[in-house]
Design an enzyme around this catalytic site. Structure first.
Site, PDB file in Angstrom:
ATOM      1  N   TYR A  27       5.319  -8.492  15.419  1.00  0.00           N
ATOM      2  CA  TYR A  27       5.335  -7.413  15.118  1.00  0.00           C
ATOM      3  C   TYR A  27       6.162  -6.481  15.243  1.00  0.00           C
ATOM      4  O   TYR A  27       7.063  -5.952  15.306  1.00  0.00           O
ATOM      5  CB  TYR A  27       3.597  -7.103  13.839  1.00  0.00           C
ATOM      6  CG  TYR A  27       4.114  -5.442  13.680  1.00  0.00           C
ATOM      7  CD1 TYR A  27       4.404  -5.699  11.947  1.00  0.00           C
ATOM      8  CD2 TYR A  27       3.987  -5.027  13.560  1.00  0.00           C
ATOM      9  CE1 TYR A  27       4.471  -4.978  10.946  1.00  0.00           C
ATOM     10  CE2 TYR A  27       3.474  -3.418  13.193  1.00  0.00           C
ATOM     11  CZ  TYR A  27       3.609  -3.698  12.003  1.00  0.00           C
ATOM     12  OH  TYR A  27       3.211  -2.108  11.114  1.00  0.00           O
TER      13      TYR A  27
ATOM     14  N   ASN B 245      19.830  -7.112   6.085  1.00  0.00           N
ATOM     15  CA  ASN B 245      19.961  -8.207   4.777  1.00  0.00           C
ATOM     16  C   ASN B 245      20.198  -6.216   4.479  1.00  0.00           C
ATOM     17  O   ASN B 245      20.856  -5.921   3.379  1.00  0.00           O
ATOM     18  CB  ASN B 245      19.818  -9.316   4.235  1.00  0.00           C
ATOM     19  CG  ASN B 245      19.276 -10.108   4.376  1.00  0.00           C
ATOM     20  OD1 ASN B 245      20.873 -10.285   4.786  1.00  0.00           O
ATOM     21  ND2 ASN B 245      17.654 -10.962   4.529  1.00  0.00           N
TER      22      ASN B 245
ATOM     23  N   TYR C  92      24.173  -0.400  13.358  1.00  0.00           N
ATOM     24  CA  TYR C  92      24.830  -0.976  11.964  1.00  0.00           C
ATOM     25  C   TYR C  92      25.537   0.628  11.829  1.00  0.00           C
ATOM     26  O   TYR C  92      26.297   1.235  11.771  1.00  0.00           O
ATOM     27  CB  TYR C  92      24.033  -0.341  10.759  1.00  0.00           C
ATOM     28  CG  TYR C  92      23.948  -2.225  10.460  1.00  0.00           C
ATOM     29  CD1 TYR C  92      24.753  -2.944   9.843  1.00  0.00           C
ATOM     30  CD2 TYR C  92      23.051  -3.361  11.415  1.00  0.00           C
ATOM     31  CE1 TYR C  92      25.118  -3.834   9.496  1.00  0.00           C
ATOM     32  CE2 TYR C  92      23.489  -4.739  10.751  1.00  0.00           C
ATOM     33  CZ  TYR C  92      23.756  -5.336  10.128  1.00  0.00           C
ATOM     34  OH  TYR C  92      24.437  -6.523   9.762  1.00  0.00           O
TER      35      TYR C  92
ATOM     36  N   ALA D  54      10.437   1.352   8.110  1.00  0.00           N
ATOM     37  CA  ALA D  54       9.737   1.857   8.545  1.00  0.00           C
ATOM     38  C   ALA D  54       9.305   0.988   9.626  1.00  0.00           C
ATOM     39  O   ALA D  54       8.649  -0.164   9.132  1.00  0.00           O
ATOM     40  CB  ALA D  54       8.616   0.831   6.850  1.00  0.00           C
TER      41      ALA D  54
ATOM     42  N   PHE E 286       0.331  -0.980  -0.078  1.00  0.00           N
ATOM     43  CA  PHE E 286      -0.375  -0.353  -0.417  1.00  0.00           C
ATOM     44  C   PHE E 286       1.091   1.185   0.274  1.00  0.00           C
ATOM     45  O   PHE E 286       0.980   2.135  -0.799  1.00  0.00           O
ATOM     46  CB  PHE E 286      -0.981  -0.247   1.413  1.00  0.00           C
ATOM     47  CG  PHE E 286      -1.880   0.836   1.852  1.00  0.00           C
ATOM     48  CD1 PHE E 286      -2.373   1.863   1.143  1.00  0.00           C
ATOM     49  CD2 PHE E 286      -1.001   1.928   2.975  1.00  0.00           C
ATOM     50  CE1 PHE E 286      -2.196   3.416   1.448  1.00  0.00           C
ATOM     51  CE2 PHE E 286      -2.035   2.765   3.765  1.00  0.00           C
ATOM     52  CZ  PHE E 286      -2.578   3.683   2.772  1.00  0.00           C
TER      53      PHE E 286
ATOM     54  N   LYS F 154      10.989 -13.290  11.313  1.00  0.00           N
ATOM     55  CA  LYS F 154      12.419 -13.456   9.492  1.00  0.00           C
ATOM     56  C   LYS F 154      12.216 -11.194   9.326  1.00  0.00           C
ATOM     57  O   LYS F 154      13.740 -11.158   9.237  1.00  0.00           O
ATOM     58  CB  LYS F 154      12.637 -14.449   9.003  1.00  0.00           C
ATOM     59  CG  LYS F 154      12.326 -15.287   9.985  1.00  0.00           C
ATOM     60  CD  LYS F 154      12.272 -16.596   9.489  1.00  0.00           C
ATOM     61  CE  LYS F 154      12.944 -18.453  10.453  1.00  0.00           C
ATOM     62  NZ  LYS F 154      12.172 -19.603   9.122  1.00  0.00           N
TER      63      LYS F 154
ATOM     64  N   ARG G 219      27.313  -1.783   2.495  1.00  0.00           N
ATOM     65  CA  ARG G 219      27.793  -2.083   0.978  1.00  0.00           C
ATOM     66  C   ARG G 219      27.317  -1.047  -0.066  1.00  0.00           C
ATOM     67  O   ARG G 219      28.627  -0.387  -1.221  1.00  0.00           O
ATOM     68  CB  ARG G 219      27.525  -3.036  -0.066  1.00  0.00           C
ATOM     69  CG  ARG G 219      27.832  -5.009   1.225  1.00  0.00           C
ATOM     70  CD  ARG G 219      27.480  -5.586   0.264  1.00  0.00           C
ATOM     71  NE  ARG G 219      26.503  -6.267  -0.522  1.00  0.00           N
ATOM     72  CZ  ARG G 219      25.474  -6.676   0.781  1.00  0.00           C
ATOM     73  NH1 ARG G 219      26.365  -7.289   1.452  1.00  0.00           N
ATOM     74  NH2 ARG G 219      24.955  -6.367   0.211  1.00  0.00           N
TER      75      ARG G 219
ATOM     76  N   ASP H 276      10.367  -6.858  -4.190  1.00  0.00           N
ATOM     77  CA  ASP H 276       9.152  -7.623  -3.267  1.00  0.00           C
ATOM     78  C   ASP H 276       8.819  -9.347  -2.921  1.00  0.00           C
ATOM     79  O   ASP H 276       8.878  -9.596  -4.348  1.00  0.00           O
ATOM     80  CB  ASP H 276       7.211  -6.737  -3.765  1.00  0.00           C
ATOM     81  CG  ASP H 276       6.166  -6.650  -2.359  1.00  0.00           C
ATOM     82  OD1 ASP H 276       5.627  -8.136  -2.054  1.00  0.00           O
ATOM     83  OD2 ASP H 276       6.303  -5.859  -1.901  1.00  0.00           O
ATOM     84  N   ASN H 277       8.153  -9.878  -2.267  1.00  0.00           N
ATOM     85  CA  ASN H 277       7.951 -10.860  -2.399  1.00  0.00           C
ATOM     86  C   ASN H 277       6.783 -11.303  -2.809  1.00  0.00           C
ATOM     87  O   ASN H 277       5.642 -12.499  -2.805  1.00  0.00           O
ATOM     88  CB  ASN H 277       8.310 -11.645  -1.170  1.00  0.00           C
ATOM     89  CG  ASN H 277       7.053 -11.094   0.299  1.00  0.00           C
ATOM     90  OD1 ASN H 277       6.448 -10.424   0.142  1.00  0.00           O
ATOM     91  ND2 ASN H 277       7.343 -12.745   1.150  1.00  0.00           N
TER      92      ASN H 277
HETATM   93  N1  LIG Z   1      -0.128   1.617   6.672  1.00  0.00           N
HETATM   94  C1  LIG Z   1       0.067   2.015   8.293  1.00  0.00           C
HETATM   95  O1  LIG Z   1      -0.438   2.142   8.908  1.00  0.00           O
HETATM   96  C2  LIG Z   1       1.815   0.865   8.712  1.00  0.00           C
HETATM   97  C3  LIG Z   1       1.761   1.747  10.030  1.00  0.00           C
HETATM   98  C4  LIG Z   1       2.887   2.183  10.764  1.00  0.00           C
HETATM   99  C5  LIG Z   1       4.064   1.324   9.464  1.00  0.00           C
HETATM  100  N2  LIG Z   1       3.818   0.299   8.294  1.00  0.00           N
HETATM  101  C6  LIG Z   1       4.980   0.137   8.229  1.00  0.00           C
HETATM  102  O2  LIG Z   1       5.005   0.136   6.926  1.00  0.00           O
HETATM  103  C7  LIG Z   1       5.698  -0.197   5.739  1.00  0.00           C
HETATM  104  C8  LIG Z   1       4.761  -0.526   4.522  1.00  0.00           C
HETATM  105  O3  LIG Z   1       3.306  -0.120   5.125  1.00  0.00           O
HETATM  106  P1  LIG Z   1       2.199  -1.016   4.044  1.00  0.00           P
HETATM  107  O4  LIG Z   1       0.995  -0.614   4.284  1.00  0.00           O
HETATM  108  O5  LIG Z   1       2.580  -0.456   2.998  1.00  0.00           O
HETATM  109  O6  LIG Z   1       2.375  -2.959   4.154  1.00  0.00           O
HETATM  110  P2  LIG Z   1       1.161  -3.840   3.319  1.00  0.00           P
HETATM  111  O7  LIG Z   1       0.992  -4.960   3.858  1.00  0.00           O
HETATM  112  O8  LIG Z   1       0.209  -3.193   2.683  1.00  0.00           O
HETATM  113  O9  LIG Z   1       2.749  -3.860   1.596  1.00  0.00           O
HETATM  114  C9  LIG Z   1       3.886  -4.713   2.533  1.00  0.00           C
HETATM  115  C10 LIG Z   1       5.239  -5.303   1.415  1.00  0.00           C
HETATM  116  O10 LIG Z   1       5.826  -6.028   1.575  1.00  0.00           O
HETATM  117  C11 LIG Z   1       5.470  -7.283   0.979  1.00  0.00           C
HETATM  118  N3  LIG Z   1       6.864  -8.182   1.411  1.00  0.00           N
HETATM  119  C12 LIG Z   1       6.380  -8.677   3.029  1.00  0.00           C
HETATM  120  N4  LIG Z   1       7.363  -9.441   3.250  1.00  0.00           N
HETATM  121  C13 LIG Z   1       8.228  -9.375   2.791  1.00  0.00           C
HETATM  122  C14 LIG Z   1       8.943  -9.832   2.275  1.00  0.00           C
HETATM  123  N5  LIG Z   1      10.273 -10.935   3.462  1.00  0.00           N
HETATM  124  N6  LIG Z   1      10.215  -9.697   1.464  1.00  0.00           N
HETATM  125  C15 LIG Z   1       9.867  -9.121   0.319  1.00  0.00           C
HETATM  126  N7  LIG Z   1       8.586  -8.026   0.466  1.00  0.00           N
HETATM  127  C16 LIG Z   1       8.483  -8.390   1.688  1.00  0.00           C
HETATM  128  C17 LIG Z   1       4.816  -7.211   0.919  1.00  0.00           C
HETATM  129  O11 LIG Z   1       4.006  -7.680  -0.198  1.00  0.00           O
HETATM  130  C18 LIG Z   1       3.928  -5.968   0.383  1.00  0.00           C
HETATM  131  O12 LIG Z   1       3.710  -5.824  -1.273  1.00  0.00           O
HETATM  132  C19 LIG Z   1       5.708  -1.464   6.137  1.00  0.00           C
HETATM  133  O13 LIG Z   1       6.644  -1.673   7.319  1.00  0.00           O
HETATM  134  C20 LIG Z   1       4.432  -1.324   7.925  1.00  0.00           C
HETATM  135  O14 LIG Z   1       5.316  -2.090   9.153  1.00  0.00           O
HETATM  136  C21 LIG Z   1       2.889   0.950   8.247  1.00  0.00           C
END
Ligand SMILES: NC(=O)c1ccc[n+]([C@@H]2O[C@H](COP(=O)([O-])OP(=O)(O)OC[C@H]3O[C@@H](n4cnc5c(N)ncnc54)[C@H](O)[C@@H]3O)[C@@H](O)[C@H]2O)c1
Length: 329
Positions: free
Chosen positions: A149, A103, A163, A118, A17, A95, A110, A37-38
């Site tokens: 989480y 990573n 780091y 985030a 999102f 993980k 590097r 993205d995965n």
């Molecule tokens: N939306 C919110 O209100 C909010 C609030 C606090 C923090 N965040 C942080 O912002 C970031 C994005 O949030 P979002 O709302 O877009 O979430 P989302 O779930 O819509 O998007 C997360 C994306 O990360 C990808 N992903 C998950 N695990 C992965 C992995 N191991 N390797 C590669 N890709 C991976 C998913 O496929 C997805 O496309 C997140 O880190 C979330 O913790 C969001």
């Protein structure tokens, strides 16, 4: 933008999102963007958001595995954000938070890239202090269902600072509070898409608990602006900095706004509260105001209206039409 000003920017979780909204904004600014993205939680909305562009590349990769790439900046967003998603496979969530951050920090070292981490308001847990300033250390249950989480994100912040101190990696930590807007998924379990989709389908709106618990919601365009400003701050400013909207709303008020704005016939129904659900959540954004010159500008009702229009397209007209109403790249 000249070639010199144009950067190569890597966005992990770029198909989610916030990532979709961020990639679109970076492309609009003229940068070259690699989305990593995965596709664990990314789905249909992502596919309609981008046209073919020589400046946009998608790499299917799980950040729990090391990555070789070049970049000037890394926005590290990869992590499922909705409780429904992050609790489905809590070990993988942990993980993602830990190995994923290691990573990406290794990669930033590097590549000599700046890294935005985030982080989240969840690191404050069920807070005893209102609103929450950055120096508040939080009240998190380390063994509860949300811990994969909350504690994962807390540890990711520790990793960023170690780091930074030990290896000189340039870091920017943003603690994001509830954010909403276009490119959320209709059924991703978060309260705003849930309530809007229920209202648009004329189904009962589900409120957990008595509905008097509060949240503060930031429209995604405001949040993306904050991320860009944070990345531009001098290297010595690492954060953490709260990024969110300080105006609080109860879940009941939120549901009432949505019923009114959608013109829905839906009734509100009450369901039990999930475990460790915080009663109140509200950012103190003084630091963001002073260091980023930033505060949210989109009022809740206006942001809801834009989000409702987006979901109307998604639900009623289908995915193809979304790409017409929301300009794609
Ligand atoms: N939306 C919110 O209100 C909010 C609030 C606090 C923090 N965040 C942080 O912002 C970031 C994005 O949030 P979002 O709302 O877009 O979430 P989302 O779930 O819509 O998007 C997360 C994306 O990360 C990808 N992903 C998950 N695990 C992965 C992995 N191991 N390797 C590669 N890709 C991976 C998913 O496929 C997805 O496309 C997140 O880190 C979330 O913790 C969001």
């Amino acid at each position: 933008m000249t070639d010199k000003e144009s950067k190569h920017i890597l966005v992990t979780g770029g198909a989610g999102f916030i990532g979709t909204n961020l990639c679109r904004r970076l492309l609009k600014q003229g940068h070259t963007v690699t989305c990593v993205d995965n596709f664990q939680t990314a789905q249909a909305p992502f596919r309609t958001a981008f046209r073919e562009s020589a400046r946009f590349r998608v790499v299917r990769h799980d950040v729990t595995m090391p990555l070789e790439a070049t970049a000037d900046e890394i926005y590290h967003l990869a992590c499922p954000a909705s409780p429904v998603h992050y609790q489905r496979d809590p070990l993988h969530t942990l993980k993602t938070c830990l190995h994923g951050s290691i990573n990406m920090l290794e990669l930033a070292g590097r590549a000599n890239a700046k890294l935005f981490q985030a982080s989240t308001s969840e690191i404050y847990g069920d807070p005893e202090v209102h609103p929450q300033p950055e120096h508040y250390r939080g009240s998190v249950n380390p063994i509860g269902l949300r811990a994969c989480y909350d504690e994962g994100k807390r540890c990711a912040e520790s990793l960023c600072f170690d780091y930074h101190r030990q290896q000189g990696v340039r870091i920017k930590i943003g603690r994001i509070f509830n954010t909403y807007g276009p490119y959320m998924q209709p059924d991703d379990g978060r309260v705003i898409p849930n309530l809007i989709c229920q209202a648009l389908r004329n189904r009962p709106l589900t409120i957990h608990g008595d509905g008097l618990q509060t949240r503060s919601f930031c429209y995604v365009d405001d949040l993306v602006e904050a991320l860009l400003r944070l990345m531009e701050t001098p290297d010595e400013f690492t954060g953490p900095v709260n990024l969110g909207n300080p105006s609080e709303v109860t879940m009941l008020e939120l549901a009432e706004h949505i019923v009114e704005l959608t013109g829905s016939q839906s009734k509100i129904v009450f369901r039990p509260l999930p475990s460790d659900d915080p009663r109140r959540r509200c950012p103190d954004i003084d630091l963001a105001r002073s260091r980023l010159g930033w505060q949210p500008s989109v009022p809740l009702r206006e942001g809801l209206q834009r989000t409702i229009e987006y979901f109307e397209d998604v639900l009623m007209l289908g995915e193809q039409t979304v790409s017409k109403t929301v300009p794609a790249f």
